[in-house]
Design a protein around this motif. Sequence first.
Motif, PDB file in Angstrom:
ATOM      1  N   PRO A  78      16.549  43.198  28.123  1.00  8.67           N
ATOM      2  CA  PRO A  78      15.803  43.355  26.879  1.00  8.67           C
ATOM      3  C   PRO A  78      16.709  43.823  25.738  1.00  8.67           C
ATOM      4  CG  PRO A  78      15.257  45.108  28.432  1.00  8.67           C
ATOM      5  CD  PRO A  78      16.155  44.155  29.131  1.00  8.67           C
ATOM      6  N   ARG A  79      16.291  43.489  24.542  1.00  9.17           N
ATOM      7  CA  ARG A  79      17.021  43.948  23.358  1.00  9.17           C
ATOM      8  C   ARG A  79      16.721  45.424  23.153  1.00  9.17           C
ATOM      9  NH1 ARG A  79      15.226  39.166  19.344  1.00  9.17           N
ATOM     10  NH2 ARG A  79      13.445  40.547  19.267  1.00  9.17           N
ATOM     11  N   PRO A  80      17.460  46.080  22.261  1.00  7.07           N
ATOM     12  CA  PRO A  80      17.215  47.510  22.013  1.00  7.07           C
ATOM     13  C   PRO A  80      15.772  47.803  21.589  1.00  7.07           C
ATOM     14  CG  PRO A  80      19.300  46.862  21.070  1.00  7.07           C
ATOM     15  CD  PRO A  80      18.644  45.609  21.566  1.00  7.07           C
ATOM     16  N   ASP A  81      15.097  46.824  20.966  1.00  4.96           N
ATOM     17  CA  ASP A  81      13.702  47.060  20.542  1.00  4.96           C
ATOM     18  C   ASP A  81      12.716  46.839  21.691  1.00  4.96           C
ATOM     19  OD1 ASP A  81      13.643  44.322  20.816  1.00  4.96           O
ATOM     20  OD2 ASP A  81      13.222  43.906  18.712  1.00  4.96           O
ATOM     21  N   GLY A  82      13.226  46.528  22.896  1.00  3.36           N
ATOM     22  CA  GLY A  82      12.368  46.381  24.069  1.00  3.36           C
ATOM     23  C   GLY A  82      11.888  44.958  24.339  1.00  3.36           C
ATOM     24  N   ARG A  83      12.142  44.044  23.389  1.00 10.11           N
ATOM     25  CA  ARG A  83      11.698  42.665  23.585  1.00 10.11           C
ATOM     26  C   ARG A  83      12.770  41.877  24.328  1.00 10.11           C
ATOM     27  NH1 ARG A  83      10.018  40.447  17.889  1.00 10.11           N
ATOM     28  NH2 ARG A  83      12.169  41.038  17.558  1.00 10.11           N
ATOM     29  N   ARG A  84      12.337  40.837  25.012  1.00  9.66           N
ATOM     30  CA  ARG A  84      13.282  39.963  25.716  1.00  9.66           C
ATOM     31  C   ARG A  84      13.904  38.991  24.714  1.00  9.66           C
ATOM     32  NH1 ARG A  84      14.587  41.302  30.939  1.00  9.66           N
ATOM     33  NH2 ARG A  84      12.841  42.393  31.823  1.00  9.66           N
TER      34      ARG A  84
END
Length: 85
Positions: A78-84
């Motif tokens: 996941p990206r730092p913002d939590g999204r894949r």
Amino acid sequence: MNAIDSSPGPLPSPARSEHLAWSPAVRRDGRWWLVAESGSVAVTDTVFDGQLNRFATAMAAADRAVAGRLVQQDQPPPRPDGRRR
């Protein structure tokens, strides 16, 4: 005393059979059999049948859990913002 049925001939179609892990237990057409090169024996003991069913259910759940983990490993992190990605 446990009751068993011997089956000297071939069992029903393997297309409808399911081996239990690496054991001689095979479920064919909803019935458990113990299979060896020398022949097969139908499981008629209800307690043993129930144990085989519980073990088969547990093995299937474990297989699904492993498959789920493998799918997760194939996905990008996941990206730092939590999204894949």
